[in-house]
Design a protein around this motif. Structure first.
Motif, PDB file in Angstrom:
ATOM      1  N   ASP A  76       0.856  -1.056   0.391  1.00  0.00           N
ATOM      2  CA  ASP A  76      -0.140  -0.270  -0.031  1.00  0.00           C
ATOM      3  C   ASP A  76       1.254   0.866   0.033  1.00  0.00           C
ATOM      4  N   HIS A  86       9.175  -0.225   4.987  1.00  0.00           N
ATOM      5  CA  HIS A  86       8.306   0.592   3.864  1.00  0.00           C
ATOM      6  C   HIS A  86       9.973   1.033   3.117  1.00  0.00           C
ATOM      7  N   GLU A 136       3.921  -5.686   5.262  1.00  0.00           N
ATOM      8  CA  GLU A 136       3.269  -5.465   6.819  1.00  0.00           C
ATOM      9  C   GLU A 136       4.333  -5.413   7.411  1.00  0.00           C
ATOM     10  N   ALA A 184       1.476   4.011   1.975  1.00  0.00           N
ATOM     11  CA  ALA A 184       0.598   3.518   3.145  1.00  0.00           C
ATOM     12  C   ALA A 184       0.629   5.552   3.404  1.00  0.00           C
ATOM     13  N   HIS A 185       1.315   6.101   3.529  1.00  0.00           N
ATOM     14  CA  HIS A 185       1.414   7.227   4.397  1.00  0.00           C
ATOM     15  C   HIS A 185       2.189   8.107   2.658  1.00  0.00           C
ATOM     16  N   GLU A 212       4.201   0.904   1.775  1.00  0.00           N
ATOM     17  CA  GLU A 212       4.428  -0.862   3.006  1.00  0.00           C
ATOM     18  C   GLU A 212       4.334  -1.598   2.560  1.00  0.00           C
TER      19      GLU A 212
END
Length: 193
Positions: free
Chosen positions: A7, A72, A69, A9-10, A66
């Motif tokens: 993903d 990063h 999990e 993610a940020h 990510e």
């Protein structure tokens, strides 16, 4: 490495926007047209999660991907070609420097260099800066599919000589087109984290 989940993610421009996790992070640095997005997409087996562009300098934020999990990848703004105001480039520089210097989760930096050309002045400055601050470096020589295989070693030697490469820093030939170097890059990243 088998990729099961990825993903974006940020997206961050300042520390309070960084992910609040303890996942190890690997930053990806290089010139604006070196192929960072293509590298990310090949490493995670996705066609276009990281946006590639014909216009250098599209990444203007710290993008945290990510992976499984567990880790990063952090794509940072490229240097060199981006057609943006000097003040904006200076802001990017401060943002990247703060991230590299202060982020405890950062385990190393993948420095991407176009294998077809001598490392640029900016490539050398970045490499020297990372060494000075004792940040582990993995060197990735991108676009090797654009060079005849018989000339790969010659191009690697040029990169080594121009950078003054340290013995302990891995230099990996990589092709986002063919996937050459992908497994070696993952093995090296896993050692760093």
């Amino acid at each position: 490495m088998k990729i099961t989940k990825v993903d974006l993610a940020h997206i961050a421009v300042k520390p309070e926007q960084y992910p609040n996790t303890f996942l190890p992070e690997i930053a990806l640095a290089g010139r604006s047209n070196v192929g960072k997005s293509s590298f990310i997409n090949k490493m995670i087996n996705r066609k276009s999660l990281a946006r590639t562009s014909g216009q250098p300098g599209k990444t203007q934020t710290l993008n945290f991907y990510e992976i499984n999990e567990k880790i990063h990848f952090v794509d940072v703004p490229g240097y060199g070609f981006a057609k943006v105001a000097r003040s904006v480039r200076d802001q990017w520089g401060k943002m990247i420097e703060q991230f590299f210097m202060e982020r405890e989760q950062l385990k190393g930096v993948v420095l991407l260099i176009d294998s077809r050309h001598k490392p640029s002045k900016e490539d050398k400055l970045m490499y020297d800066w990372l060494i000075h601050f004792e940040i582990p470096v993995i060197l990735i020589a991108t676009k090797c599919d654009k060079i005849p295989k018989s000339k790969w070693q010659k191009h690697l030697n040029i990169i080594k000589d121009e950078l003054g490469k340290r013995e302990e820093d891995q230099l990996i030939l990589f092709s986002s087109e063919t996937g050459y170097g992908r497994e070696t890059a993952w093995r090296t990243i896993q050692k760093v984290i």
